[in-house]
Design a protein around this motif. Structure first.
Motif, PDB file in Angstrom:
ATOM      1  N   HIS A  13      14.251  57.246  24.536  1.00  0.00           N
ATOM      2  CA  HIS A  13      14.865  55.949  24.827  1.00  0.00           C
ATOM      3  C   HIS A  13      15.363  55.288  23.545  1.00  0.00           C
ATOM      4  CE1 HIS A  13      15.445  52.002  26.666  1.00  0.00           C
ATOM      5  NE2 HIS A  13      15.187  52.535  27.851  1.00  0.00           N
ATOM      6  N   LEU A  14      14.549  55.340  22.492  1.00  0.00           N
ATOM      7  CA  LEU A  14      14.927  54.738  21.219  1.00  0.00           C
ATOM      8  C   LEU A  14      16.125  55.456  20.602  1.00  0.00           C
ATOM      9  CD1 LEU A  14      11.346  54.128  19.781  1.00  0.00           C
ATOM     10  CD2 LEU A  14      12.999  52.363  20.436  1.00  0.00           C
ATOM     11  N   LEU A  15      16.120  56.788  20.683  1.00  0.00           N
ATOM     12  CA  LEU A  15      17.260  57.535  20.148  1.00  0.00           C
ATOM     13  C   LEU A  15      18.532  57.198  20.912  1.00  0.00           C
ATOM     14  CD1 LEU A  15      18.539  59.649  18.321  1.00  0.00           C
ATOM     15  CD2 LEU A  15      17.728  61.417  19.917  1.00  0.00           C
ATOM     16  N   GLY A  16      18.410  57.080  22.239  1.00  0.00           N
ATOM     17  CA  GLY A  16      19.573  56.707  23.034  1.00  0.00           C
ATOM     18  C   GLY A  16      20.140  55.364  22.614  1.00  0.00           C
ATOM     19  N   GLN A  17      19.268  54.417  22.303  1.00  0.00           N
ATOM     20  CA  GLN A  17      19.728  53.106  21.843  1.00  0.00           C
ATOM     21  C   GLN A  17      20.422  53.197  20.490  1.00  0.00           C
ATOM     22  OE1 GLN A  17      17.127  49.608  22.432  1.00  0.00           O
ATOM     23  NE2 GLN A  17      15.647  51.042  23.284  1.00  0.00           N
ATOM     24  N   VAL A  18      19.878  54.012  19.593  1.00  0.00           N
ATOM     25  CA  VAL A  18      20.492  54.150  18.265  1.00  0.00           C
ATOM     26  C   VAL A  18      21.886  54.749  18.390  1.00  0.00           C
ATOM     27  CG1 VAL A  18      20.299  55.237  15.996  1.00  0.00           C
ATOM     28  CG2 VAL A  18      18.267  54.296  17.103  1.00  0.00           C
ATOM     29  N   TYR A  19      22.029  55.746  19.269  1.00  0.00           N
ATOM     30  CA  TYR A  19      23.365  56.310  19.493  1.00  0.00           C
ATOM     31  C   TYR A  19      24.319  55.233  20.025  1.00  0.00           C
ATOM     32  CZ  TYR A  19      21.899  61.210  18.883  1.00  0.00           C
ATOM     33  OH  TYR A  19      21.467  62.399  18.377  1.00  0.00           O
ATOM     34  N   GLN A  20      23.820  54.368  20.894  1.00  0.00           N
ATOM     35  CA  GLN A  20      24.677  53.309  21.432  1.00  0.00           C
ATOM     36  C   GLN A  20      25.092  52.315  20.347  1.00  0.00           C
ATOM     37  OE1 GLN A  20      23.750  51.412  25.152  1.00  0.00           O
ATOM     38  NE2 GLN A  20      22.458  53.109  25.806  1.00  0.00           N
ATOM     39  N   ILE A  21      24.152  51.963  19.480  1.00  0.00           N
ATOM     40  CA  ILE A  21      24.476  51.062  18.372  1.00  0.00           C
ATOM     41  C   ILE A  21      25.544  51.685  17.492  1.00  0.00           C
ATOM     42  CG2 ILE A  21      23.560  49.937  16.301  1.00  0.00           C
ATOM     43  CD1 ILE A  21      20.788  49.952  17.760  1.00  0.00           C
ATOM     44  N   ARG A  32      25.537  50.923   6.680  1.00  0.00           N
ATOM     45  CA  ARG A  32      24.714  51.446   5.584  1.00  0.00           C
ATOM     46  C   ARG A  32      23.319  51.847   6.056  1.00  0.00           C
ATOM     47  NH1 ARG A  32      27.816  47.490   3.029  1.00  0.00           N
ATOM     48  NH2 ARG A  32      26.303  45.810   3.332  1.00  0.00           N
ATOM     49  N   ALA A  33      22.827  51.186   7.102  1.00  0.00           N
ATOM     50  CA  ALA A  33      21.486  51.496   7.603  1.00  0.00           C
ATOM     51  C   ALA A  33      21.482  52.629   8.628  1.00  0.00           C
ATOM     52  CB  ALA A  33      20.874  50.243   8.231  1.00  0.00           C
ATOM     53  N   LEU A  34      22.612  52.853   9.283  1.00  0.00           N
ATOM     54  CA  LEU A  34      22.635  53.788  10.412  1.00  0.00           C
ATOM     55  C   LEU A  34      22.275  55.236  10.061  1.00  0.00           C
ATOM     56  CD1 LEU A  34      25.548  52.695  12.770  1.00  0.00           C
ATOM     57  CD2 LEU A  34      23.194  53.234  13.423  1.00  0.00           C
ATOM     58  N   PRO A  35      22.744  55.796   8.953  1.00  0.00           N
ATOM     59  CA  PRO A  35      22.394  57.209   8.707  1.00  0.00           C
ATOM     60  C   PRO A  35      20.897  57.468   8.728  1.00  0.00           C
ATOM     61  CG  PRO A  35      24.165  56.541   7.243  1.00  0.00           C
ATOM     62  CD  PRO A  35      23.686  55.289   7.935  1.00  0.00           C
ATOM     63  N   LYS A  36      20.131  56.636   8.020  1.00  0.00           N
ATOM     64  CA  LYS A  36      18.673  56.825   8.020  1.00  0.00           C
ATOM     65  C   LYS A  36      18.084  56.545   9.391  1.00  0.00           C
ATOM     66  CE  LYS A  36      14.393  55.475   5.645  1.00  0.00           C
ATOM     67  NZ  LYS A  36      13.622  55.339   6.889  1.00  0.00           N
ATOM     68  N   LEU A  37      18.567  55.512  10.063  1.00  0.00           N
ATOM     69  CA  LEU A  37      18.036  55.191  11.385  1.00  0.00           C
ATOM     70  C   LEU A  37      18.298  56.335  12.364  1.00  0.00           C
ATOM     71  CD1 LEU A  37      16.658  53.135  13.198  1.00  0.00           C
ATOM     72  CD2 LEU A  37      18.894  52.103  13.645  1.00  0.00           C
ATOM     73  N   LEU A  38      19.469  56.922  12.290  1.00  0.00           N
ATOM     74  CA  LEU A  38      19.770  58.072  13.152  1.00  0.00           C
ATOM     75  C   LEU A  38      18.827  59.237  12.858  1.00  0.00           C
ATOM     76  CD1 LEU A  38      23.663  57.950  13.090  1.00  0.00           C
ATOM     77  CD2 LEU A  38      22.292  58.064  15.172  1.00  0.00           C
ATOM     78  N   ARG A  39      18.643  59.543  11.572  1.00  0.00           N
ATOM     79  CA  ARG A  39      17.765  60.665  11.234  1.00  0.00           C
ATOM     80  C   ARG A  39      16.326  60.402  11.685  1.00  0.00           C
ATOM     81  NH1 ARG A  39      20.966  60.403   6.509  1.00  0.00           N
ATOM     82  NH2 ARG A  39      19.353  59.219   5.411  1.00  0.00           N
ATOM     83  N   ASP A  40      15.849  59.168  11.481  1.00  0.00           N
ATOM     84  CA  ASP A  40      14.479  58.841  11.894  1.00  0.00           C
ATOM     85  C   ASP A  40      14.325  58.922  13.412  1.00  0.00           C
ATOM     86  OD1 ASP A  40      13.767  58.435   9.282  1.00  0.00           O
ATOM     87  OD2 ASP A  40      13.793  56.234   9.382  1.00  0.00           O
ATOM     88  N   ALA A  41      15.318  58.400  14.137  1.00  0.00           N
ATOM     89  CA  ALA A  41      15.245  58.429  15.598  1.00  0.00           C
ATOM     90  C   ALA A  41      15.315  59.861  16.119  1.00  0.00           C
ATOM     91  CB  ALA A  41      16.374  57.596  16.194  1.00  0.00           C
ATOM     92  N   VAL A  58      30.532  56.558   6.478  1.00  0.00           N
ATOM     93  CA  VAL A  58      30.983  57.172   7.722  1.00  0.00           C
ATOM     94  C   VAL A  58      30.638  58.649   7.736  1.00  0.00           C
ATOM     95  CG1 VAL A  58      32.999  57.786   9.111  1.00  0.00           C
ATOM     96  CG2 VAL A  58      32.797  55.486   8.169  1.00  0.00           C
ATOM     97  N   GLU A  59      30.843  59.328   6.594  1.00  0.00           N
ATOM     98  CA  GLU A  59      30.515  60.755   6.533  1.00  0.00           C
ATOM     99  C   GLU A  59      29.018  60.978   6.663  1.00  0.00           C
ATOM    100  OE1 GLU A  59      32.610  63.304   6.713  1.00  0.00           O
ATOM    101  OE2 GLU A  59      34.068  61.706   6.992  1.00  0.00           O
ATOM    102  N   GLU A  60      28.221  60.043   6.154  1.00  0.00           N
ATOM    103  CA  GLU A  60      26.766  60.147   6.346  1.00  0.00           C
ATOM    104  C   GLU A  60      26.418  60.015   7.827  1.00  0.00           C
ATOM    105  OE1 GLU A  60      23.683  58.836   3.552  1.00  0.00           O
ATOM    106  OE2 GLU A  60      25.225  57.472   2.803  1.00  0.00           O
ATOM    107  N   ILE A  61      27.051  59.072   8.503  1.00  0.00           N
ATOM    108  CA  ILE A  61      26.811  58.913   9.935  1.00  0.00           C
ATOM    109  C   ILE A  61      27.246  60.166  10.673  1.00  0.00           C
ATOM    110  CG2 ILE A  61      27.460  57.606  12.000  1.00  0.00           C
ATOM    111  CD1 ILE A  61      27.747  55.140  10.175  1.00  0.00           C
ATOM    112  N   ARG A  62      28.408  60.707  10.292  1.00  0.00           N
ATOM    113  CA  ARG A  62      28.879  61.945  10.928  1.00  0.00           C
ATOM    114  C   ARG A  62      27.864  63.061  10.744  1.00  0.00           C
ATOM    115  NH1 ARG A  62      33.995  63.326  12.226  1.00  0.00           N
ATOM    116  NH2 ARG A  62      34.848  61.700  10.865  1.00  0.00           N
ATOM    117  N   ALA A  63      27.350  63.205   9.518  1.00  0.00           N
ATOM    118  CA  ALA A  63      26.363  64.254   9.252  1.00  0.00           C
ATOM    119  C   ALA A  63      25.110  64.059  10.102  1.00  0.00           C
ATOM    120  CB  ALA A  63      26.009  64.271   7.766  1.00  0.00           C
ATOM    121  N   ALA A  64      24.687  62.802  10.256  1.00  0.00           N
ATOM    122  CA  ALA A  64      23.505  62.533  11.081  1.00  0.00           C
ATOM    123  C   ALA A  64      23.769  62.857  12.539  1.00  0.00           C
ATOM    124  CB  ALA A  64      23.087  61.067  10.925  1.00  0.00           C
ATOM    125  N   LEU A  65      24.975  62.577  13.024  1.00  0.00           N
ATOM    126  CA  LEU A  65      25.314  62.889  14.416  1.00  0.00           C
ATOM    127  C   LEU A  65      25.410  64.393  14.656  1.00  0.00           C
ATOM    128  CD1 LEU A  65      28.016  60.164  15.123  1.00  0.00           C
ATOM    129  CD2 LEU A  65      25.754  60.321  16.165  1.00  0.00           C
TER     130      LEU A  65
END
Length: 408
Positions: free
Chosen positions: A161-169, A135-144, A85-92
């Protein structure tokens, strides 16, 4: 991790980022020998400026390096780990697009790879595999984010568009797991990115994510108003077409508006919005997954039952459940079906029928275990079932409660 010295923590996160000591040293402006000594504890890290620089390179909160990890929540499925969760927070919290405005943008990943990764993430969500997704979201967020910052011209809209989808996921799964503040942040980011992508339908479905997060935070009335406002703007007719994608997004806005109205016990508005969604589903002519909505006649009935539960009418919810065609229901993706069975478990609990409530939880667990074992609302239902069961609960219920970490 709680017991590791700071050097070992640095080594752990460097390994998670798949960086060699040499690459890490080069980015830090230090020697490989310096990094090796830090990680082995031979050299102390006693300068906050260096600590913050290390945290920035490793893309983690400095508190994680200092040994102040949030308490981890784990269960049999490892549904969610607070480190993730903290990784996702850092990516956001990253602002690559703003940095790119002043400096050279980071090298973006190929858009073809991003398309595949985003589609895979959506399917992971719709199959209810929340632990895998977090577990996959932090990297996916950074890549997007890197793609959004790094591409221009004709590719800029697609990367947005892809980044918007990743944020929605991210918003969707975080809300499921009770991380409402982060769910709202991710959904809000999605709405902003959708404007740059110049896609009204993406903005429309992003609106439903924002409103879901608002409802989860106890802000149902503004969620209702926002859903209805955007639905009216996207409604087919006039200058708006009646394409399947538009009907799907419009219908989902109405369904989520109905759920928000149910939360504030506004049954008249619930009926009006469900009627509008029924008209859209009829025009659509079947169950589809445009913009990852799963919208159609069957999903309409699932929401009709869910709204009845929110209104406290468990009997009506169970009646709707029994009226859904089995073949149509089985054609829905696992997350939707398990979510519905959780709603029906709540409906049976409202009726005092804890045996059937437990059976619905078991059925949902067989379809998508994370939907039952990881969601706070499912834990509440299981606690209610255990509390109201006379004598010892049946072995399957007791076993599932054990997996969920729920006791009487």
């Amino acid at each position: 991790m709680d017991e590791l010295p700071i050097g070992r923590r640095v080594a752990y996160w460097r390994g998670r980022r798949k960086m060699s000591q040499q690459v890490f040293a080069d980015r830090l402006g230090k020697s490989k020998s310096w990094v090796d000594k830090v990680e082995r504890g031979v050299r102390r890290l006693d300068k906050f400026s260096v600590l913050y620089e290390i945290a920035d390179i490793l893309q983690v909160d400095v508190q994680l390096l200092l040994g102040k990890d949030p308490e981890r929540r784990t269960d049999a499925l490892n549904c969610i780990d607070q480190v993730e969760v903290e990784e996702i927070r850092a990516a956001l919290e990253r602002y690559d697009s703003m940095s790119a405005y002043f400096d050279a943008a980071p090298y973006p990943p190929p858009l073809a790879d991003m398309r595949k990764a985003v589609s895979h993430a959506w399917l992971t969500y719709q199959y209810g595999r929340y632990g895998m997704l977090t577990r996959a979201l932090p990297k996916l967020l950074r890549d997007a984010q890197a793609a959004d910052a790094g591409y221009g011209g004709d590719q800029a809209r697609e990367s947005a568009h892809l980044l918007g989808q990743v944020y929605q996921i991210a918003s969707s799964v975080l809300r499921k797991l009770g991380e409402c503040d982060l769910a709202w942040l991710a959904a809000d980011r999605s709405m902003a990115v959708a404007q740059r992508a110049d896609d009204q339908l993406l903005a429309g479905i992003a609106t439903t994510r924002v409103c879901n997060a608002l409802v989860a935070m106890g802000r149902a009335r503004p969620a209702l108003e926002l859903n209805v406002n955007i639905a009216n703007r996207l409604a087919p007719g006039g200058d708006n077409d009646a394409s399947p994608a538009r009907l799907s997004v419009y219908g989902m806005l109405l369904l989520q508006g109905a759920m928000a109205a149910a939360r504030i016990a506004d049954s008249a508005t619930v009926d009006d919005l469900l009627t509008g969604a029924h008209e859209a589903a009829t025009l659509l002519g079947g169950d589809h997954n445009h913009y990852w909505t799963s919208f159609g006649p069957t999903n309409l009935e699932l929401h009709r039952a869910a709204a009845a539960v929110e209104l406290g009418d468990g009997g009506r919810a169970v009646e709707i459940h029994h009226g859904i065609a089995e073949a149509a229901f089985n054609a829905m993706l696992p997350e939707r079906r398990a979510h519905h069975l959780l709603d029906i478990a709540r409906g049976y609990a409202q009726l005092g029928d804890v045996a059937n409530a437990g059976e619905m939880l078991l059925r949902g667990d067989r379809l998508a275990p994370s939907e039952i074992r990881c969601r706070p609302i499912a834990h509440e239902v299981m606690s209610d079932v255990l509390r109201r069961t006379r004598g010892t609960p049946p072995p399957p219920i007791a076993e599932l409660a054990g997996h969920m970490g729920v006791g009487v």
